[in-house]
Enzyme design. Structure first.
Site, PDB file in Angstrom:
ATOM      1  N   ARG A  25       0.814  -1.220   0.000  1.00  0.00           N
ATOM      2  CA  ARG A  25       0.000   0.000   0.000  1.00  0.00           C
ATOM      3  C   ARG A  25       0.844   1.265   0.000  1.00  0.00           C
ATOM      4  O   ARG A  25       0.441   2.296   0.561  1.00  0.00           O
ATOM      5  CB  ARG A  25      -0.971   0.036   1.200  1.00  0.00           C
ATOM      6  CG  ARG A  25      -2.028  -1.034   1.180  1.00  0.00           C
ATOM      7  CD  ARG A  25      -3.283  -0.545   0.473  1.00  0.00           C
ATOM      8  NE  ARG A  25      -4.222  -1.635   0.302  1.00  0.00           N
ATOM      9  CZ  ARG A  25      -5.337  -1.794   1.006  1.00  0.00           C
ATOM     10  NH1 ARG A  25      -5.670  -0.910   1.915  1.00  0.00           N
ATOM     11  NH2 ARG A  25      -6.126  -2.815   0.772  1.00  0.00           N
ATOM     12  N   ARG A  29      -3.347   6.576   1.140  1.00  0.00           N
ATOM     13  CA  ARG A  29      -3.901   7.789   1.738  1.00  0.00           C
ATOM     14  C   ARG A  29      -2.994   8.492   2.722  1.00  0.00           C
ATOM     15  O   ARG A  29      -3.244   9.631   3.092  1.00  0.00           O
ATOM     16  CB  ARG A  29      -5.244   7.464   2.416  1.00  0.00           C
ATOM     17  CG  ARG A  29      -6.357   7.226   1.420  1.00  0.00           C
ATOM     18  CD  ARG A  29      -7.520   6.486   2.055  1.00  0.00           C
ATOM     19  NE  ARG A  29      -7.150   5.119   2.368  1.00  0.00           N
ATOM     20  CZ  ARG A  29      -7.962   4.219   2.888  1.00  0.00           C
ATOM     21  NH1 ARG A  29      -9.192   4.549   3.203  1.00  0.00           N
ATOM     22  NH2 ARG A  29      -7.550   2.992   3.112  1.00  0.00           N
ATOM     23  N   ARG A  38      -6.299  11.366  -5.955  1.00  0.00           N
ATOM     24  CA  ARG A  38      -7.556  10.640  -5.773  1.00  0.00           C
ATOM     25  C   ARG A  38      -8.739  11.599  -5.844  1.00  0.00           C
ATOM     26  O   ARG A  38      -9.786  11.281  -6.423  1.00  0.00           O
ATOM     27  CB  ARG A  38      -7.542   9.920  -4.444  1.00  0.00           C
ATOM     28  CG  ARG A  38      -8.778   9.148  -4.345  1.00  0.00           C
ATOM     29  CD  ARG A  38      -8.874   8.086  -3.356  1.00  0.00           C
ATOM     30  NE  ARG A  38     -10.321   7.926  -3.244  1.00  0.00           N
ATOM     31  CZ  ARG A  38     -10.968   7.668  -2.148  1.00  0.00           C
ATOM     32  NH1 ARG A  38     -10.315   7.465  -1.089  1.00  0.00           N
ATOM     33  NH2 ARG A  38     -12.255   7.596  -2.135  1.00  0.00           N
ATOM     34  N   ASP A  75      -6.795  -3.042  -7.484  1.00  0.00           N
ATOM     35  CA  ASP A  75      -7.347  -3.695  -6.294  1.00  0.00           C
ATOM     36  C   ASP A  75      -7.667  -5.139  -6.608  1.00  0.00           C
ATOM     37  O   ASP A  75      -7.965  -5.482  -7.763  1.00  0.00           O
ATOM     38  CB  ASP A  75      -8.611  -2.977  -5.809  1.00  0.00           C
ATOM     39  CG  ASP A  75      -8.961  -3.383  -4.383  1.00  0.00           C
ATOM     40  OD1 ASP A  75      -8.396  -2.805  -3.448  1.00  0.00           O
ATOM     41  OD2 ASP A  75      -9.772  -4.314  -4.214  1.00  0.00           O
ATOM     42  N   TYR A 152     -15.003 -12.273  -0.294  1.00  0.00           N
ATOM     43  CA  TYR A 152     -15.714 -11.016  -0.584  1.00  0.00           C
ATOM     44  C   TYR A 152     -16.884 -11.245  -1.538  1.00  0.00           C
ATOM     45  O   TYR A 152     -17.955 -10.663  -1.390  1.00  0.00           O
ATOM     46  CB  TYR A 152     -14.750  -9.985  -1.194  1.00  0.00           C
ATOM     47  CG  TYR A 152     -13.745  -9.449  -0.193  1.00  0.00           C
ATOM     48  CD1 TYR A 152     -14.054  -8.359   0.606  1.00  0.00           C
ATOM     49  CD2 TYR A 152     -12.496 -10.042  -0.036  1.00  0.00           C
ATOM     50  CE1 TYR A 152     -13.141  -7.867   1.533  1.00  0.00           C
ATOM     51  CE2 TYR A 152     -11.583  -9.563   0.885  1.00  0.00           C
ATOM     52  CZ  TYR A 152     -11.908  -8.476   1.668  1.00  0.00           C
ATOM     53  OH  TYR A 152     -11.015  -8.009   2.596  1.00  0.00           O
TER      54      TYR A 152
END
Ligand code: CP3
Length: 344
Positions: A25, A29, A38, A75, A152
């Site tokens: 990652r 952020r 973003r 992703d 998921y």
């Protein structure tokens, strides 16, 4: 020339005086430049499918820190979306997908060869990156592993204990295995295209491997990793593969031999000393500083970084975190980690 890249040398089994370093990652952020790009893209998925901007955020941590590898910005849930699942992200909560609870839900999915139109922006991101990355930086592509992605797809969201996927496995094994098989085939095609576009290494993220026990771990974590790795290596001789069966515990032992992966990524549930004795004996390992050090910093970060470098110094090692960096991390702590790895 590319044989000289430090990450590829470590993956080939070479023990280097300084371990190469990158971070899960690393585009994320915690970086103000990521947040700005973003905001320009709109939401997270729009950023993933905007090849220019996805390449831009992939490059940001390379420019700022000079990591030895860049990981494609995308992703693990883009593949289920390409297979036909609905996918959206709820701010502050995480991903949501249409669920798979019956054969009818499965029958709506497309076949493994029909995913590429949807995923073509990702392949374009890879091509841009191969042009724009510095010569010494290795480009890593990735996919989620079938079990993790299935958890998921079946539940329609992230779950603490992967309960819905375990329930489907217990109650309708043929349907569960059909989902696993479609994901295994799709992952091979997806990663193959990433490699053709220029990915030099691929990483297999099995974030929920730790909830598979005993025979289930063999059937649904080890076996898919073996099938995917072997087929990728058959199609693309020499392509290095990193496996990440997160929280596998004892399952880490022998994982590289059983699957053929070139490197095993270790999470924080194992100590570096244990990893060196039990996993690095079979080849390259990656890891495994706690992400929380990127928030707290200080002497503890330095001490723990040194201890990890020391524990793995007698074999091939790629320095990394044990899991992704979190949004509350301080960018200066990342620099401190890198300086400690490179300068001692
Ligand atoms: O490592 C990288 O920088 C490469 C890109 C990457 C992302 N996700 C970007 C991302 C990779 C390799 C992933 C893997 C991924 N995605 C996993 C497996 C690895 C892991 O962390 O265990 C999983 C389970 C996912 C699914 C996913 N994506 C979740 C659960 C979430 C929401 C949680 C969160 O952090 O908000 C995401 C979103 C996501 N994927 C972000 C990023 C940078 C944050 C998105 C944002 O900008 O809001």
């Amino acid at each position: 020339m590319s044989e000289q890249k430090t990450i590829l040398r470590a993956l080939a089994g070479e023990t280097l005086p300084t371990p190469p370093i990158w971070m899960m990652r690393q585009a994320g952020r915690y970086l103000p430049e990521y947040r700005a790009t973003r905001a320009q893209a709109g939401d997270f998925l729009s950023l993933c499918y905007n090849s220019e901007l996805a390449a831009e955020v992939t490059l940001q941590p390379i420019r700022r820190y000079g990591f030895d590898a860049a990981i494609l910005f995308a992703d693990i849930l883009l593949l289920p979306q390409a297979l036909g699942a609905d996918l959206w992200f709820v701010t502050g909560e995480g991903p949501r997908l249409s669920t798979i609870t019956c054969q009818g839900d499965f029958d709506k999915l497309v076949g493994k060869d029909d995913i590429h139109d949807h995923l073509s922006p990702v392949y374009e991101t890879v091509r841009i990156l191969r042009r724009e990355l510095p010569e010494e930086t290795t480009l890593i592509g990735f996919a989620g592993m079938p079990w993790t992605v299935a958890t998921y797809m079946i539940a329609g969201q992230g779950t603490k204990d992967q309960g819905p996927a375990h329930a489907l496995k217990a109650e309708n094994r043929p349907l569960f295995e059909a989902v696993m098989d479609r994901l295994t085939e799709g992952t091979i095609e997806y990663l193959s295209k990433q490699i053709e576009a220029g990915a030099e290494v691929v990483k297999l993220f099995d974030s929920w491997a730790g909830s598979l026990k005993g025979e289930d771990f063999q059937k649904y974590a080890v076996e898919p990793a073996r099938v995917i790795t072997q087929e990728l290596k058959r199609r693309h001789p020499g392509i290095p593969v990193i496996g990440f069966p997160r929280e596998a515990g004892e399952g880490y032992i022998g994982f590289a031999k059983a699957t053929g992966v070139d490197c095993v990524a270790l999470d924080n549930s194992v100590s570096p000393e244990w990893g060196a004795a039990n996993v690095q004996v079979d080849g390259c390992v990656q890891g495994n500083l706690k992400s929380s050090h990127m928030v707290t910093g200080g002497q503890a970060l330095v001490d723990e970084t040194r201890a990890i470098v020391e524990a793995f110094k007698n074999g091939p090692h790629i320095f990394n975190l044990g899991h992704g960096i979190t949004p509350d991390a301080d960018p200066e702590n990342v620099q401190l980690m890198i300086d400690t790895v490179r300068n001692g």
